[in-house]
Write an enzyme that holds these catalytic residues in place. Structure first.
Site, PDB file in Angstrom:
ATOM      1  N   SER A   1      10.398  73.284  15.656  1.00 35.58           N
ATOM      2  CA  SER A   1      11.402  73.288  16.726  1.00 35.58           C
ATOM      3  C   SER A   1      10.698  73.046  18.046  1.00 35.58           C
ATOM      4  O   SER A   1       9.586  73.552  18.267  1.00 35.58           O
ATOM      5  CB  SER A   1      12.116  74.633  16.797  1.00 35.58           C
ATOM      6  OG  SER A   1      12.881  74.687  17.996  1.00 35.58           O
TER       7      SER A   1
ATOM      8  N   GLY B   1      24.155  70.200   8.326  1.00 36.38           N
ATOM      9  CA  GLY B   1      23.267  69.828   9.430  1.00 36.38           C
ATOM     10  C   GLY B   1      22.321  68.684   9.129  1.00 36.38           C
ATOM     11  O   GLY B   1      22.627  67.783   8.337  1.00 36.38           O
TER      12      GLY B   1
ATOM     13  N   TYR C   1      11.421  83.067  17.770  1.00 33.89           N
ATOM     14  CA  TYR C   1      11.696  81.791  17.087  1.00 33.89           C
ATOM     15  C   TYR C   1      10.546  80.799  17.321  1.00 33.89           C
ATOM     16  O   TYR C   1      10.021  80.202  16.375  1.00 33.89           O
ATOM     17  CB  TYR C   1      13.016  81.236  17.629  1.00 33.89           C
ATOM     18  CG  TYR C   1      13.453  79.917  17.039  1.00 33.89           C
ATOM     19  CD1 TYR C   1      13.671  79.779  15.673  1.00 33.89           C
ATOM     20  CD2 TYR C   1      13.680  78.809  17.855  1.00 33.89           C
ATOM     21  CE1 TYR C   1      14.099  78.569  15.133  1.00 33.89           C
ATOM     22  CE2 TYR C   1      14.114  77.605  17.320  1.00 33.89           C
ATOM     23  CZ  TYR C   1      14.318  77.490  15.967  1.00 33.89           C
ATOM     24  OH  TYR C   1      14.741  76.289  15.444  1.00 33.89           O
TER      25      TYR C   1
ATOM     26  N   THR D   1      14.861  72.246   1.296  1.00 29.41           N
ATOM     27  CA  THR D   1      15.446  73.590   1.409  1.00 29.41           C
ATOM     28  C   THR D   1      16.410  73.618   2.589  1.00 29.41           C
ATOM     29  O   THR D   1      16.207  72.941   3.600  1.00 29.41           O
ATOM     30  CB  THR D   1      14.366  74.670   1.605  1.00 29.41           C
ATOM     31  OG1 THR D   1      13.643  74.410   2.812  1.00 29.41           O
ATOM     32  CG2 THR D   1      13.412  74.724   0.420  1.00 29.41           C
ATOM     33  N   GLY D   2      17.481  74.416   2.449  1.00 34.45           N
ATOM     34  CA  GLY D   2      18.477  74.489   3.514  1.00 34.45           C
ATOM     35  C   GLY D   2      19.158  73.150   3.725  1.00 34.45           C
ATOM     36  O   GLY D   2      19.387  72.732   4.862  1.00 34.45           O
ATOM     37  N   GLY D   3      19.507  72.495   2.621  1.00 37.06           N
ATOM     38  CA  GLY D   3      20.046  71.126   2.733  1.00 37.06           C
ATOM     39  C   GLY D   3      21.549  71.043   2.622  1.00 37.06           C
ATOM     40  O   GLY D   3      22.090  69.982   2.298  1.00 37.06           O
ATOM     41  N   THR D   4      22.264  72.130   2.909  1.00 35.91           N
ATOM     42  CA  THR D   4      23.711  72.101   2.653  1.00 35.91           C
ATOM     43  C   THR D   4      24.549  71.692   3.856  1.00 35.91           C
ATOM     44  O   THR D   4      25.725  71.365   3.700  1.00 35.91           O
ATOM     45  CB  THR D   4      24.197  73.477   2.136  1.00 35.91           C
ATOM     46  OG1 THR D   4      23.813  74.479   3.072  1.00 35.91           O
ATOM     47  CG2 THR D   4      23.589  73.788   0.792  1.00 35.91           C
TER      48      THR D   4
HETATM   49  N1  LIG Z   1      20.122  72.575  15.252  1.00 34.23           N
HETATM   50  C1  LIG Z   1      19.158  72.500  16.144  1.00 34.23           C
HETATM   51  O1  LIG Z   1      19.407  72.198  17.314  1.00 34.23           O
HETATM   52  C2  LIG Z   1      17.734  72.750  15.755  1.00 34.23           C
HETATM   53  C3  LIG Z   1      16.743  72.460  16.692  1.00 34.23           C
HETATM   54  C4  LIG Z   1      15.404  72.626  16.342  1.00 34.23           C
HETATM   55  C5  LIG Z   1      15.075  73.061  15.066  1.00 34.23           C
HETATM   56  N2  LIG Z   1      16.070  73.357  14.187  1.00 34.23           N
HETATM   57  C6  LIG Z   1      15.656  73.766  12.837  1.00 34.23           C
HETATM   58  O2  LIG Z   1      16.171  72.825  11.923  1.00 34.23           O
HETATM   59  C7  LIG Z   1      16.426  73.436  10.663  1.00 34.23           C
HETATM   60  C8  LIG Z   1      17.857  73.124  10.257  1.00 34.23           C
HETATM   61  O3  LIG Z   1      18.707  73.509  11.296  1.00 34.23           O
HETATM   62  P1  LIG Z   1      20.252  73.105  11.305  1.00 34.23           P
HETATM   63  O4  LIG Z   1      20.786  73.531  12.636  1.00 34.23           O
HETATM   64  O5  LIG Z   1      20.423  71.705  10.815  1.00 34.23           O
HETATM   65  O6  LIG Z   1      20.722  73.984  10.127  1.00 34.23           O
HETATM   66  P2  LIG Z   1      21.665  75.197   9.843  1.00 34.23           P
HETATM   67  O7  LIG Z   1      23.052  74.727  10.014  1.00 34.23           O
HETATM   68  O8  LIG Z   1      21.200  76.443  10.523  1.00 34.23           O
HETATM   69  O9  LIG Z   1      21.300  75.370   8.347  1.00 34.23           O
HETATM   70  C9  LIG Z   1      21.370  74.286   7.433  1.00 34.23           C
HETATM   71  C10 LIG Z   1      21.595  74.852   6.078  1.00 34.23           C
HETATM   72  O10 LIG Z   1      20.464  75.642   5.704  1.00 34.23           O
HETATM   73  C11 LIG Z   1      20.907  76.732   4.941  1.00 34.23           C
HETATM   74  N3  LIG Z   1      20.051  77.887   5.144  1.00 34.23           N
HETATM   75  C12 LIG Z   1      19.974  78.675   6.249  1.00 34.23           C
HETATM   76  N4  LIG Z   1      19.127  79.698   6.027  1.00 34.23           N
HETATM   77  C13 LIG Z   1      18.667  79.532   4.750  1.00 34.23           C
HETATM   78  C14 LIG Z   1      17.796  80.261   3.925  1.00 34.23           C
HETATM   79  N5  LIG Z   1      17.234  81.413   4.340  1.00 34.23           N
HETATM   80  N6  LIG Z   1      17.530  79.798   2.678  1.00 34.23           N
HETATM   81  C15 LIG Z   1      18.113  78.678   2.234  1.00 34.23           C
HETATM   82  N7  LIG Z   1      18.971  77.957   2.960  1.00 34.23           N
HETATM   83  C16 LIG Z   1      19.248  78.384   4.203  1.00 34.23           C
HETATM   84  C17 LIG Z   1      22.318  77.042   5.432  1.00 34.23           C
HETATM   85  O11 LIG Z   1      23.135  77.375   4.323  1.00 34.23           O
HETATM   86  P3  LIG Z   1      23.356  78.926   3.964  1.00 34.23           P
HETATM   87  O12 LIG Z   1      23.777  79.603   5.224  1.00 34.23           O
HETATM   88  O13 LIG Z   1      24.408  78.867   2.916  1.00 34.23           O
HETATM   89  O14 LIG Z   1      22.050  79.413   3.445  1.00 34.23           O
HETATM   90  C18 LIG Z   1      22.805  75.777   6.072  1.00 34.23           C
HETATM   91  O15 LIG Z   1      23.867  75.197   5.417  1.00 34.23           O
HETATM   92  C19 LIG Z   1      16.097  74.907  10.871  1.00 34.23           C
HETATM   93  O16 LIG Z   1      14.777  75.125  10.418  1.00 34.23           O
HETATM   94  C20 LIG Z   1      16.179  75.092  12.373  1.00 34.23           C
HETATM   95  O17 LIG Z   1      15.394  76.160  12.818  1.00 34.23           O
HETATM   96  C21 LIG Z   1      17.380  73.211  14.494  1.00 34.23           C
END
Ligand SMILES: NC(=O)c1ccc[n+]([C@@H]2O[C@H](COP(=O)([O-])OP(=O)(O)OC[C@H]3O[C@@H](n4cnc5c(N)ncnc54)[C@H](OP(=O)(O)O)[C@@H]3O)[C@@H](O)[C@H]2O)c1
Length: 244
Positions: free
Chosen positions: A137, A17, A150, A12-15
């Protein structure tokens, strides 16, 4: 031979990052991958980038109807699931005293409630011996001011992994949490200005944020038989930030 040959994985959310990096790696390792996201355009672009053995299903991981639609598609196209990576999640800063009801509902609605139903609704399709991983996280470990909503909404995963693996032990389904620290993704750049990102980096022993591909390899470890004896664990990939 790939580490996921013939396996079906749902992310899920694989588009974008780290989950997109993971989806690419899983396909390189032999899996067929289903990815989700809310924006159709981003989903189409991700499917194009991955190029083969991928199905994009538009939907919000916080919506139970969308999750039903996702699993209906998986059932129709592949019949079963071997790997589930519940990665859709997010958050925003809100210090205690200024937290709104809407912020609480949004982030617990996605990170906690959404993750629980993402896992529960997958179960009827899960093959015995499968692997479930959830993206946590290091905010839930690090006591970072402003991030309690969060952090709390992600901290539930550690408890759930342990209870669920016990409930699923007869099916030999493993459940683990993959806990990243700061990772350089588009979302990071959108949420934080340069100065804030440099300040985050000052907390990381190597002085540089993680890269999506560094989370993807950790996800592959948890998804594949490389981690066959790892269950109910939190794999923290934050460069040691919360270890020191
Ligand atoms: N980046 C960091 O530093 C970090 C650190 C710790 C944990 N995390 C966790 O890692 C995960 C991924 O984070 P990321 O920063 O790689 O991703 P991101 O860029 O926030 O999201 C990745 C993809 O997930 C999709 N997405 C977001 N909300 C969604 C929803 N409600 N349902 C389905 N798809 C959804 C988004 O597409 P759409 O907007 O089109 O839905 C986006 O393209 C998250 O759980 C985040 O909390 C991130």
């Amino acid at each position: 031979m790939g580490k996921l040959d013939g396996k079906v994985a749902v992310i899920t959310g694989g588009t974008t990052g780290m989950a997109l990096a993971g989806a690419k790696l899983f396909v390189d390792e032999g899996a067929h991958v289903f990815i989700t996201g809310r924006r159709q355009e981003a989903l189409d672009e991700a499917v194009k980038q991955i190029g083969r053995n991928v199905t994009g299903v538009q939907g919000d991981a916080a919506s139970l109807d969308d999750l039903d639609r996702l699993y209906d598609t998986v059932k129709r196209e592949k019949g079963s699931i071997d790997v589930l990576w519940a990665s859709a999640g997010g958050g925003e800063p809100a210090p205690l005293g200024e937290i709104t009801e809407a912020q609480f509902d949004t982030w617990f609605g996605l990170n906690a409630r959404g993750t629980l139903f993402t896992v529960q609704k997958a179960l009827p399709l899960f093959n015995d011996g499968g692997s479930i991983l959830m993206t946590g996280s290091n905010a839930s470990l690090g006591a970072f001011p402003g991030w309690s909503v969060y952090a709390g909404s992600k901290a539930v995963q550690q408890a759930w992994a342990r209870v669920w693996l016990n409930e699923l032990k007869d099916r030999r389904i493993r459940v683990n949490v993959l806990t990243p620290g700061q990772v350089a993704t588009a979302k990071q750049a959108e949420l934080f200005d340069e100065a804030t990102q440099r300040q985050f980096e000052s907390l990381i022993p190597r002085g540089q944020m993680g890269r999506p591909d560094e989370i993807a390899t950790a996800a592959l470890f948890l998804a594949s038989d490389d981690s066959s004896y790892v269950n109910g664990m939190e794999l923290v990939a934050d460069g040691g930030t919360t270890a020191i």
